[in-house]
Design a protein around this motif. Sequence first.
Motif, PDB file in Angstrom:
ATOM      1  N   THR A 232       0.834  -1.195   0.000  1.00 39.54           N
ATOM      2  CA  THR A 232       0.000   0.000   0.000  1.00 39.54           C
ATOM      3  C   THR A 232       0.872   1.250   0.000  1.00 39.54           C
ATOM      4  O   THR A 232       0.353   2.364  -0.063  1.00 39.54           O
TER       5      THR A 232
ATOM      6  N   SER B 181     -18.081   1.290   4.744  1.00 37.12           N
ATOM      7  CA  SER B 181     -17.388   0.004   4.673  1.00 37.12           C
ATOM      8  C   SER B 181     -17.711  -0.775   5.938  1.00 37.12           C
ATOM      9  O   SER B 181     -17.348  -0.367   7.043  1.00 37.12           O
TER      10      SER B 181
ATOM     11  N   ASN C 292     -19.495  -1.173   1.037  1.00 37.17           N
ATOM     12  CA  ASN C 292     -18.409  -2.157   0.936  1.00 37.17           C
ATOM     13  C   ASN C 292     -18.579  -3.185   2.053  1.00 37.17           C
ATOM     14  O   ASN C 292     -18.963  -2.827   3.178  1.00 37.17           O
TER      15      ASN C 292
ATOM     16  N   ASP D 243     -16.184  -6.027   4.111  1.00 43.41           N
ATOM     17  CA  ASP D 243     -14.863  -6.612   4.332  1.00 43.41           C
ATOM     18  C   ASP D 243     -15.028  -8.063   4.764  1.00 43.41           C
ATOM     19  O   ASP D 243     -15.744  -8.350   5.740  1.00 43.41           O
TER      20      ASP D 243
ATOM     21  N   ARG E 108     -19.241  -3.402  -3.416  1.00 45.85           N
ATOM     22  CA  ARG E 108     -17.823  -3.749  -3.386  1.00 45.85           C
ATOM     23  C   ARG E 108     -17.551  -4.744  -2.260  1.00 45.85           C
ATOM     24  O   ARG E 108     -18.224  -4.719  -1.229  1.00 45.85           O
TER      25      ARG E 108
ATOM     26  N   SER F  47     -14.007  -6.267  -0.128  1.00 44.94           N
ATOM     27  CA  SER F  47     -12.573  -6.389   0.118  1.00 44.94           C
ATOM     28  C   SER F  47     -12.357  -7.724   0.817  1.00 44.94           C
ATOM     29  O   SER F  47     -13.030  -8.009   1.818  1.00 44.94           O
TER      30      SER F  47
ATOM     31  N   PHE G 259      -9.525 -10.100   2.520  1.00 43.12           N
ATOM     32  CA  PHE G 259      -8.155 -10.107   3.023  1.00 43.12           C
ATOM     33  C   PHE G 259      -7.812 -11.443   3.665  1.00 43.12           C
ATOM     34  O   PHE G 259      -8.668 -12.103   4.258  1.00 43.12           O
TER      35      PHE G 259
ATOM     36  N   ASP H 251      -7.235  -8.098  -4.013  1.00 46.81           N
ATOM     37  CA  ASP H 251      -8.209  -8.462  -2.985  1.00 46.81           C
ATOM     38  C   ASP H 251      -9.518  -7.690  -3.025  1.00 46.81           C
ATOM     39  O   ASP H 251     -10.254  -7.684  -2.050  1.00 46.81           O
ATOM     40  N   HIS H 252      -9.823  -7.012  -4.124  1.00 48.16           N
ATOM     41  CA  HIS H 252     -11.075  -6.257  -4.208  1.00 48.16           C
ATOM     42  C   HIS H 252     -11.965  -6.822  -5.315  1.00 48.16           C
ATOM     43  O   HIS H 252     -11.479  -7.372  -6.302  1.00 48.16           O
TER      44      HIS H 252
ATOM     45  N   ARG I  51      -3.305   2.689  -5.773  1.00 48.55           N
ATOM     46  CA  ARG I  51      -3.202   1.950  -4.513  1.00 48.55           C
ATOM     47  C   ARG I  51      -2.543   2.850  -3.479  1.00 48.55           C
ATOM     48  O   ARG I  51      -1.495   3.454  -3.742  1.00 48.55           O
TER      49      ARG I  51
ATOM     50  N   GLY J  42      -5.823   0.829   0.510  1.00 48.50           N
ATOM     51  CA  GLY J  42      -5.936  -0.266  -0.440  1.00 48.50           C
ATOM     52  C   GLY J  42      -6.139   0.273  -1.842  1.00 48.50           C
ATOM     53  O   GLY J  42      -5.568   1.304  -2.216  1.00 48.50           O
ATOM     54  N   TYR J  43      -6.951  -0.400  -2.654  1.00 46.90           N
ATOM     55  CA  TYR J  43      -7.231   0.070  -4.007  1.00 46.90           C
ATOM     56  C   TYR J  43      -8.177   1.260  -3.952  1.00 46.90           C
ATOM     57  O   TYR J  43      -9.082   1.324  -3.115  1.00 46.90           O
TER      58      TYR J  43
END
Length: 450
Positions: A18, A164, A203, A205, A232, A234, A236, A284-285, A304, A308-309
């Motif tokens: 990152t 998120s 988002n 996670d 979206r 993410s 991880f 990872d997205h 990035r 993250g992205y």
Amino acid sequence: MRTDLAASYGEERLPRYTSYPTAPHFSPAVGPDTYAEWLAGLPAGASASLYLHVPFCREMCWYCGCHTQIVRRDGLIAAYQRTLRSEIAQVSETIGRGIKVEHIHFGGGTPTIMAPEAFAELMAAMRHSFFVLPSAEIAVEIDPRTLTSEMVQAMRLSGVNRASLGVQSFDPVVQRAINRVQSYEQTASVVDRLHGAGINGINFDLIYGLPHQTVASCLDTVRRSLELGPDRFSVFGYAHVPDFKKHQRMINEAALPDGLARHDQACAIANALKEAGYVQIGLDHFARPDDAMAVAFEERTLRRNFQGYTTDKGEVLLGFGASAIGHLPQGYVQNQVQIGAYAQSIAVGRLATAKGYGLTDDDRLRADIIERIMCEFSADLGDICARHGAEPEAMLQSAARLKPLISDGIVRLDGDRLAVASDSRFLVRSVAAAFDAHLDPAKQLHSRAV
């Protein structure tokens, strides 16, 4: 995807890139005075993104790798919010003008632990000190277990347009093992309330590699998450570093999946999301095809940074709060990690910078290559090197770690253009690491490659 490669490369510990160089290479040689010089020297037309770190939670999730602490007294949170406001004013005054802001991101910890009126005051302070564009993305990380309806309304009135949500896993066995019990109903209720408030950018996670986690439980979490329709994801891999994060010692290491099991879980999640119509973006997205992040990936403008992205095209990231990291054209800066030291610095009118890194021309070249690899799974070394006044042949010769990746079929070279093989994209961090001149494999500072 090749399990033989997962076994060969998956146990190596590598950065998530990152940033480049990565945070372990930051030094106290870059302090408050250097940061002040960098801020005052920002180009007149520069635009910025703002990151605000809120390092408080009501209880500790044992998998957590963030800088946070458990707090019961709201007075500590209120005092911290006042310090953030002071830091925002201080940084703005040092810049000397109302720099444009295109992105704001609240991270943690649990940013929504603040009182709703305190959150609104903080947003007002940013709008007073900076020129927050009407089109700015304003994102907040949320723990669905503690979000109140009053905070949802404060977010709505403050212009928040992206949230998120930490989900991680809906498996109750996994949840108990990581000290984060969160029902599907709690999460669904938060999504409904956010949509009702007009906050439609959602988002989720997810994490794989957690204790007692299986491919079946990962797929069940994906299935239930899809029912809630986030635009979206993410995804991880859990980074088990109990030497650095003492609370991770509460996790039973015997219950953690090995490298191959982690690989299988990651592949299963990725395949399920792609089958559901999401576009895989970088490492990872995942996003819906019409989402701004998917569009940026398709147009090769994806970036990035420490979040993250991102679709953020700016070269300036201003970090506020204890441990927050910023990125300027001249280099990186990080605030004091300890909340007390951070607050004391701001109280006496001094920037809270504890360490940082001044970029060299070689760093900028390698950072550009690594970012393209991480964002696009490829890099046109001829084009990138030409922009930096370098020769691609010399860069390839310096990347000794690239040779086994080529011989194993992970990387393909076509002239000066490098591409990660489609069945090896899960090893993109290994490819990026080939261009990392600062990497010391002997130091176990990072998470596993798979």
